[in-house]
Design an enzyme around this catalytic site. Structure first.
Site, PDB file in Angstrom:
ATOM      1  N   SER A 128       0.888  -1.219  -0.035  1.00  0.00           N
ATOM      2  CA  SER A 128      -0.135   0.086  -0.084  1.00  0.00           C
ATOM      3  C   SER A 128       0.864   1.230   0.003  1.00  0.00           C
ATOM      4  O   SER A 128       1.671   1.558   0.873  1.00  0.00           O
ATOM      5  CB  SER A 128      -0.813   0.110   1.141  1.00  0.00           C
ATOM      6  N   HIS A 188      -1.136  -1.140  -4.406  1.00  0.00           N
ATOM      7  CA  HIS A 188      -2.452  -0.989  -3.677  1.00  0.00           C
ATOM      8  C   HIS A 188      -2.739   0.338  -3.148  1.00  0.00           C
ATOM      9  O   HIS A 188      -1.655   0.832  -2.555  1.00  0.00           O
ATOM     10  CB  HIS A 188      -2.699  -1.877  -2.195  1.00  0.00           C
ATOM     11  N   ASP A 192      -4.606   3.519  -1.539  1.00  0.00           N
ATOM     12  CA  ASP A 192      -5.642   3.979  -0.447  1.00  0.00           C
ATOM     13  C   ASP A 192      -6.293   5.312  -0.722  1.00  0.00           C
ATOM     14  O   ASP A 192      -5.494   6.376  -0.410  1.00  0.00           O
ATOM     15  CB  ASP A 192      -4.921   3.698   0.722  1.00  0.00           C
ATOM     16  N   MET A 222      -8.760   8.178   0.434  1.00  0.00           N
ATOM     17  CA  MET A 222      -9.508   8.572   1.639  1.00  0.00           C
ATOM     18  C   MET A 222     -10.063   9.773   1.613  1.00  0.00           C
ATOM     19  O   MET A 222      -9.199  10.620   1.199  1.00  0.00           O
ATOM     20  CB  MET A 222      -8.558   8.479   2.885  1.00  0.00           C
ATOM     21  N   HIS A 241      -8.212   1.376  -3.536  1.00  0.00           N
ATOM     22  CA  HIS A 241      -9.204   0.930  -2.327  1.00  0.00           C
ATOM     23  C   HIS A 241     -10.020   2.331  -1.977  1.00  0.00           C
ATOM     24  O   HIS A 241      -9.241   3.146  -1.458  1.00  0.00           O
ATOM     25  CB  HIS A 241      -8.420   0.609  -1.138  1.00  0.00           C
ATOM     26  N   MET A 301     -12.135   4.313   0.330  1.00  0.00           N
ATOM     27  CA  MET A 301     -12.675   4.660   1.756  1.00  0.00           C
ATOM     28  C   MET A 301     -13.325   6.090   1.717  1.00  0.00           C
ATOM     29  O   MET A 301     -12.754   7.076   2.315  1.00  0.00           O
ATOM     30  CB  MET A 301     -11.363   4.680   2.646  1.00  0.00           C
ATOM     31  N   MET A 314     -10.916  -5.962   5.805  1.00  0.00           N
ATOM     32  CA  MET A 314     -10.234  -5.128   6.599  1.00  0.00           C
ATOM     33  C   MET A 314      -9.755  -5.716   8.044  1.00  0.00           C
ATOM     34  O   MET A 314     -10.430  -6.208   8.755  1.00  0.00           O
ATOM     35  CB  MET A 314     -11.055  -3.917   6.871  1.00  0.00           C
ATOM     36  N   ASP A 363      -6.259  -6.696   4.708  1.00  0.00           N
ATOM     37  CA  ASP A 363      -5.864  -5.208   4.296  1.00  0.00           C
ATOM     38  C   ASP A 363      -5.775  -4.715   5.800  1.00  0.00           C
ATOM     39  O   ASP A 363      -6.801  -4.120   6.408  1.00  0.00           O
ATOM     40  CB  ASP A 363      -6.771  -4.379   3.605  1.00  0.00           C
TER      41      ASP A 363
END
Ligand code: DX5
Ligand code: ZN
Length: 218
Positions: free
Chosen positions: A9, A34, A36, A38, A67, A69, A138, A174
């Site tokens: 990540s 990966h 992330d 957010m 991913h 979020m 998660m 994750d």
């Protein structure tokens, strides 16, 4: 036994040099990257959006695993698909219409992932199994790298693998994946392991030396 993929990540990478960091981890043996995303609303942290994903795409030869979020999700799916995401994962908890979100992700040309927070069970995802290519379990509460692995999720992974049966669905883990916790989830049926701090610790763009050793250790 199942072939295990490692997906570092970039949340734990050098935010001023994502391109070089992606090249370094690919050169040193990672399978996926990966990413992330957010939004400071679904999770208490803000990272980056589609423009950053588009900027790093040319520096990733393999799979860009995005991913999300974020909540709401649907309005941003096309932008992330156009940024070059191979996989777009949305959280079950991000809104009331997850089936529609997964339809939209596949409709935009990406593979669809479903992420489950540690407190979320698998009892209610039966009608989603034909809509996903990946389920992200998660093993930390989302928002930050370097957190402690939540051991209760190992049982969830085993139950999920049994529920999936022979469907072609990846189980991605994750959060808090280290050489110590990786074997637990691999044995339970996971086949993709995300690792941020365990890969990027001790490294930098100018000296990525430890990345390869960190990836192999997991
Ligand atoms: C957390 C992210 C994870 C995190 C993993 O919200 O979704 O991907 O970056 O970081 P580590 O491996 O350090 O727990
Ligand atoms: Zn993640």
């Amino acid at each position: 036994s199942r072939a295990i993929k490692i997906a570092p990540s970039i949340l734990s990478a050098d935010f001023a040099n994502f391109g070089a960091e992606c090249q370094a981890i690919e050169a040193q043996g990672c399978d996926w990257v990966h990413v992330d995303v957010m939004d400071g609303h679904f999770v208490p942290n803000i990272t980056f959006g589609p423009a950053t994903c588009a900027a790093i795409r040319p520096h990733i030869k393999g799979v860009m695993d995005v991913h999300l979020m974020i909540a709401p999700v649907d309005a941003y799916i096309d932008a992330f698909a156009q940024s070059g995401a191979d996989i777009i994962t949305a959280h079950l908890e991000a809104g009331p219409h997850i089936h529609r979100t997964l339809q939209a992700i596949r409709g935009a040309g990406a593979k669809a992932g479903l992420a489950l927070n540690p407190g979320t069970g698998i009892e209610n995802i039966g009608y989603l199994l034909d809509m996903v290519d990946l389920i992200c379990v998660m093993t930390v509460n989302p928002g930050f790298g370097g957190q402690k692995f939540i051991r209760s999720q190992v049982d969830k992974v085993a139950r999920l693998r049994a529920m999936i049966g022979d469907r072609p669905i990846h189980i991605e883990i994750d959060g808090g994946v280290t050489p110590d916790t990786a074997p637990l989830v691999a044995a339970a049926g996971a086949d993709v392991l995300v690792a941020g701090s365990a890969v990027f610790k001790g490294g930098s763009v100018t000296n990525p030396a430890p990345y390869g050793a960190n990836i192999q250790a997991i």
